[in-house]
Design a protein around this motif. Sequence first.
Motif, PDB file in Angstrom:
ATOM      1  N   VAL A 230      40.525  53.082  31.531  1.00 36.15           N
ATOM      2  CA  VAL A 230      41.469  54.190  31.422  1.00 36.15           C
ATOM      3  C   VAL A 230      42.857  53.689  31.026  1.00 36.15           C
ATOM      4  CG1 VAL A 230      42.673  56.010  32.690  1.00 36.15           C
ATOM      5  CG2 VAL A 230      40.215  55.673  33.027  1.00 36.15           C
ATOM      6  N   VAL A 231      43.322  52.630  31.686  1.00 38.79           N
ATOM      7  CA  VAL A 231      44.693  52.172  31.458  1.00 38.79           C
ATOM      8  C   VAL A 231      44.822  51.417  30.140  1.00 38.79           C
ATOM      9  CG1 VAL A 231      46.536  50.676  32.317  1.00 38.79           C
ATOM     10  CG2 VAL A 231      45.264  52.120  33.906  1.00 38.79           C
ATOM     11  N   LYS A 232      43.869  50.537  29.866  1.00 38.66           N
ATOM     12  CA  LYS A 232      44.004  49.669  28.686  1.00 38.66           C
ATOM     13  C   LYS A 232      43.591  50.356  27.391  1.00 38.66           C
ATOM     14  CE  LYS A 232      45.116  45.917  31.057  1.00 38.66           C
ATOM     15  NZ  LYS A 232      46.419  45.230  30.907  1.00 38.66           N
ATOM     16  N   ARG A 233      42.570  51.216  27.466  1.00 41.28           N
ATOM     17  CA  ARG A 233      42.046  51.775  26.230  1.00 41.28           C
ATOM     18  C   ARG A 233      42.372  53.251  26.025  1.00 41.28           C
ATOM     19  NH1 ARG A 233      39.008  47.512  27.427  1.00 41.28           N
ATOM     20  NH2 ARG A 233      37.922  48.417  29.213  1.00 41.28           N
ATOM     21  N   HIS A 234      42.760  53.916  27.108  1.00 39.08           N
ATOM     22  CA  HIS A 234      43.021  55.346  26.975  1.00 39.08           C
ATOM     23  C   HIS A 234      44.372  55.744  27.573  1.00 39.08           C
ATOM     24  CE1 HIS A 234      38.927  55.871  25.598  1.00 39.08           C
ATOM     25  NE2 HIS A 234      38.499  55.218  26.638  1.00 39.08           N
ATOM     26  N   GLY A 235      45.231  54.768  27.819  1.00 39.55           N
ATOM     27  CA  GLY A 235      46.523  55.066  28.413  1.00 39.55           C
ATOM     28  C   GLY A 235      47.497  55.641  27.399  1.00 39.55           C
ATOM     29  N   ASP A 236      48.655  56.045  27.910  1.00 33.79           N
ATOM     30  CA  ASP A 236      49.696  56.592  27.032  1.00 33.79           C
ATOM     31  C   ASP A 236      50.318  55.473  26.197  1.00 33.79           C
ATOM     32  OD1 ASP A 236      49.224  59.025  28.144  1.00 33.79           O
ATOM     33  OD2 ASP A 236      50.971  59.000  29.476  1.00 33.79           O
ATOM     34  N   ASP A 237      50.577  55.771  24.923  1.00 40.06           N
ATOM     35  CA  ASP A 237      51.175  54.770  24.051  1.00 40.06           C
ATOM     36  C   ASP A 237      52.624  54.476  24.407  1.00 40.06           C
ATOM     37  OD1 ASP A 237      48.815  54.562  22.608  1.00 40.06           O
ATOM     38  OD2 ASP A 237      49.420  56.068  21.126  1.00 40.06           O
ATOM     39  N   ASP A 238      53.292  55.420  25.088  1.00 35.93           N
ATOM     40  CA  ASP A 238      54.724  55.262  25.340  1.00 35.93           C
ATOM     41  C   ASP A 238      55.017  54.638  26.696  1.00 35.93           C
ATOM     42  OD1 ASP A 238      53.927  57.377  26.917  1.00 35.93           O
ATOM     43  OD2 ASP A 238      55.742  58.561  26.549  1.00 35.93           O
ATOM     44  N   GLN A 239      53.993  54.185  27.408  1.00 34.51           N
ATOM     45  CA  GLN A 239      54.255  53.590  28.708  1.00 34.51           C
ATOM     46  C   GLN A 239      53.234  52.514  29.029  1.00 34.51           C
ATOM     47  OE1 GLN A 239      53.991  56.188  32.086  1.00 34.51           O
ATOM     48  NE2 GLN A 239      54.938  54.734  33.471  1.00 34.51           N
ATOM     49  N   THR A 240      53.723  51.332  29.360  1.00 34.93           N
ATOM     50  CA  THR A 240      52.861  50.243  29.771  1.00 34.93           C
ATOM     51  C   THR A 240      52.690  50.277  31.284  1.00 34.93           C
ATOM     52  OG1 THR A 240      53.492  48.821  27.924  1.00 34.93           O
ATOM     53  CG2 THR A 240      52.639  47.735  29.885  1.00 34.93           C
ATOM     54  N   VAL A 241      51.462  50.252  31.749  1.00 35.57           N
ATOM     55  CA  VAL A 241      51.160  50.195  33.178  1.00 35.57           C
ATOM     56  C   VAL A 241      50.446  48.879  33.444  1.00 35.57           C
ATOM     57  CG1 VAL A 241      49.828  51.228  35.060  1.00 35.57           C
ATOM     58  CG2 VAL A 241      51.028  52.694  33.427  1.00 35.57           C
TER      59      VAL A 241
ATOM     60  N   ARG B 280      37.028  36.064  37.445  1.00 34.09           N
ATOM     61  CA  ARG B 280      36.315  37.151  36.783  1.00 34.09           C
ATOM     62  C   ARG B 280      37.246  38.333  36.510  1.00 34.09           C
ATOM     63  NH1 ARG B 280      30.779  40.175  38.962  1.00 34.09           N
ATOM     64  NH2 ARG B 280      30.707  41.770  37.321  1.00 34.09           N
ATOM     65  N   LEU B 281      38.141  38.630  37.444  1.00 30.65           N
ATOM     66  CA  LEU B 281      39.092  39.725  37.239  1.00 30.65           C
ATOM     67  C   LEU B 281      40.012  39.455  36.048  1.00 30.65           C
ATOM     68  CD1 LEU B 281      40.073  40.549  40.935  1.00 30.65           C
ATOM     69  CD2 LEU B 281      38.576  41.885  39.436  1.00 30.65           C
ATOM     70  N   VAL B 282      40.463  38.213  35.925  1.00 26.76           N
ATOM     71  CA  VAL B 282      41.303  37.860  34.786  1.00 26.76           C
ATOM     72  C   VAL B 282      40.516  38.007  33.491  1.00 26.76           C
ATOM     73  CG1 VAL B 282      42.578  35.976  33.673  1.00 26.76           C
ATOM     74  CG2 VAL B 282      42.814  36.357  36.134  1.00 26.76           C
ATOM     75  N   GLU B 283      39.256  37.574  33.501  1.00 24.35           N
ATOM     76  CA  GLU B 283      38.416  37.716  32.311  1.00 24.35           C
ATOM     77  C   GLU B 283      38.223  39.185  31.942  1.00 24.35           C
ATOM     78  OE1 GLU B 283      34.865  35.683  33.390  1.00 24.35           O
ATOM     79  OE2 GLU B 283      35.748  33.675  33.194  1.00 24.35           O
ATOM     80  N   MET B 284      38.169  40.056  32.952  1.00 23.58           N
ATOM     81  CA  MET B 284      38.016  41.489  32.690  1.00 23.58           C
ATOM     82  C   MET B 284      39.251  42.107  32.059  1.00 23.58           C
ATOM     83  SD  MET B 284      36.091  42.949  36.080  1.00 23.58           S
ATOM     84  CE  MET B 284      36.069  44.652  35.457  1.00 23.58           C
ATOM     85  N   GLY B 285      40.417  41.492  32.287  1.00 22.21           N
ATOM     86  CA  GLY B 285      41.632  42.031  31.710  1.00 22.21           C
ATOM     87  C   GLY B 285      42.754  42.312  32.683  1.00 22.21           C
ATOM     88  N   ALA B 286      42.653  41.825  33.921  1.00 21.93           N
ATOM     89  CA  ALA B 286      43.735  42.034  34.887  1.00 21.93           C
ATOM     90  C   ALA B 286      45.027  41.420  34.370  1.00 21.93           C
ATOM     91  CB  ALA B 286      43.372  41.419  36.234  1.00 21.93           C
ATOM     92  N   ASP B 287      46.138  42.142  34.523  1.00 24.61           N
ATOM     93  CA  ASP B 287      47.452  41.599  34.171  1.00 24.61           C
ATOM     94  C   ASP B 287      47.982  40.685  35.263  1.00 24.61           C
ATOM     95  OD1 ASP B 287      47.824  43.080  31.700  1.00 24.61           O
ATOM     96  OD2 ASP B 287      48.042  44.852  32.964  1.00 24.61           O
ATOM     97  N   ALA B 288      47.583  40.943  36.491  1.00 25.06           N
ATOM     98  CA  ALA B 288      48.032  40.147  37.631  1.00 25.06           C
ATOM     99  C   ALA B 288      46.978  40.254  38.723  1.00 25.06           C
ATOM    100  CB  ALA B 288      49.393  40.629  38.143  1.00 25.06           C
ATOM    101  N   ILE B 289      47.027  39.306  39.641  1.00 22.83           N
ATOM    102  CA  ILE B 289      46.111  39.266  40.783  1.00 22.83           C
ATOM    103  C   ILE B 289      46.906  39.491  42.061  1.00 22.83           C
ATOM    104  CG2 ILE B 289      44.563  37.792  42.147  1.00 22.83           C
ATOM    105  CD1 ILE B 289      43.376  38.683  39.486  1.00 22.83           C
ATOM    106  N   ASN B 290      46.405  40.360  42.924  1.00 23.16           N
ATOM    107  CA  ASN B 290      46.954  40.520  44.278  1.00 23.16           C
ATOM    108  C   ASN B 290      46.057  39.727  45.222  1.00 23.16           C
ATOM    109  OD1 ASN B 290      48.774  42.459  46.177  1.00 23.16           O
ATOM    110  ND2 ASN B 290      46.781  42.109  47.120  1.00 23.16           N
ATOM    111  N   LEU B 291      46.625  38.777  45.933  1.00 21.91           N
ATOM    112  CA  LEU B 291      45.839  37.890  46.790  1.00 21.91           C
ATOM    113  C   LEU B 291      46.136  38.153  48.254  1.00 21.91           C
ATOM    114  CD1 LEU B 291      43.919  35.508  47.236  1.00 21.91           C
ATOM    115  CD2 LEU B 291      45.888  33.978  46.914  1.00 21.91           C
TER     116      LEU B 291
END
Length: 327
Positions: free
Chosen positions: A86-97, A117-128
């Motif tokens: 939803v966020v990466k492929r269908h998000g709004d063009d005018d706002q980065t989330v 694995r989360l990074v490979e999926m496309g996570a921008d950051a990890i919460n640990l």
Amino acid sequence: MSSSARTRTTSPSTPADAAAPLRGVSPVLEVPFTAAGEVDDRGFERVVRHVSRSGISGVMFPGFASEFHKLSEQERWRLCGILLDVVKRHGDDDQTVVVILAVQEHATKLAVDHARRLVEMGADAINLLPPSFLNPSVAAVRAHVCAVLEAVAPTPVVLQHAPHQTGTSLDASTIGEIARTHPNLRLVKVESTPPGALIAALRALDPPLPSIVGYAGVQLPDAFRRGAVGVQTGCSFVEIYVEIWRRFESGDLDGALELHRRLLPYISYWMSGVELIVAAEKLISVRRGLFADAHCRAPAHHLDAEEVAMVDRFLAEFAEFLPVVQV
């Protein structure tokens, strides 16, 4: 919502920059269930679409507010996929989330594998979330944190400090030492009660380590004064937090404090128990039209009649910020 409440729209240029837009509000997403207790995938997608359009800087998933401890591993992976889609492929063009995906595994090997694995999926950051079962030593917790940081570098990591919920605690000096050797430790989510002393101590490090405050923003004004760069909350009434933060950042301190004072009686009651605020937020989301059922998987808090009435009073009082959702 006015355009002034929108957050930054500049995309990070490198993975190490991905934590920069987290100044502001980055809610933890809830997971809707059907009345039978099954994950409502379409309801979750509606939550993601709505929240990502609410003027936030990022989203975190899964967390305590997501009932992560009640999700199967398969459910967690599927929901992470829906969120990223939803966020990466269908998000709004005018706002980065920014998408922050969470690692809560106790075993270091599992945590490392999960984070990669989360990074490979496309996570921008990890919460640990550091390990907490059976009272691990500070040395063991530190080794665990460092192993995950090394595994995902240079992807930014947010270290979650939640001693009230987990019993695990690291002091500012120890966190600072980790950050100096692992520069992808970019933020600390502070949920100690109260959070102000740790936020100030992290800010005083050389180099300073920024922090965001959690715990439903109960102590948000103090956290802001001490240097917190953002707040991480639940998602059912995130628009209120976006407006509070907008007022703080614009210099309207009186306006921010006034709105927070109105919110405080509700969040201070709901945060008397994690299961309580999860139940309250789900009912708020149902009332707003995000999904159909406020079911929480057992063991859970069941709102009594007065608590339901409190939710309805809350929605009436803050109606200007919380319209029925059209997604």
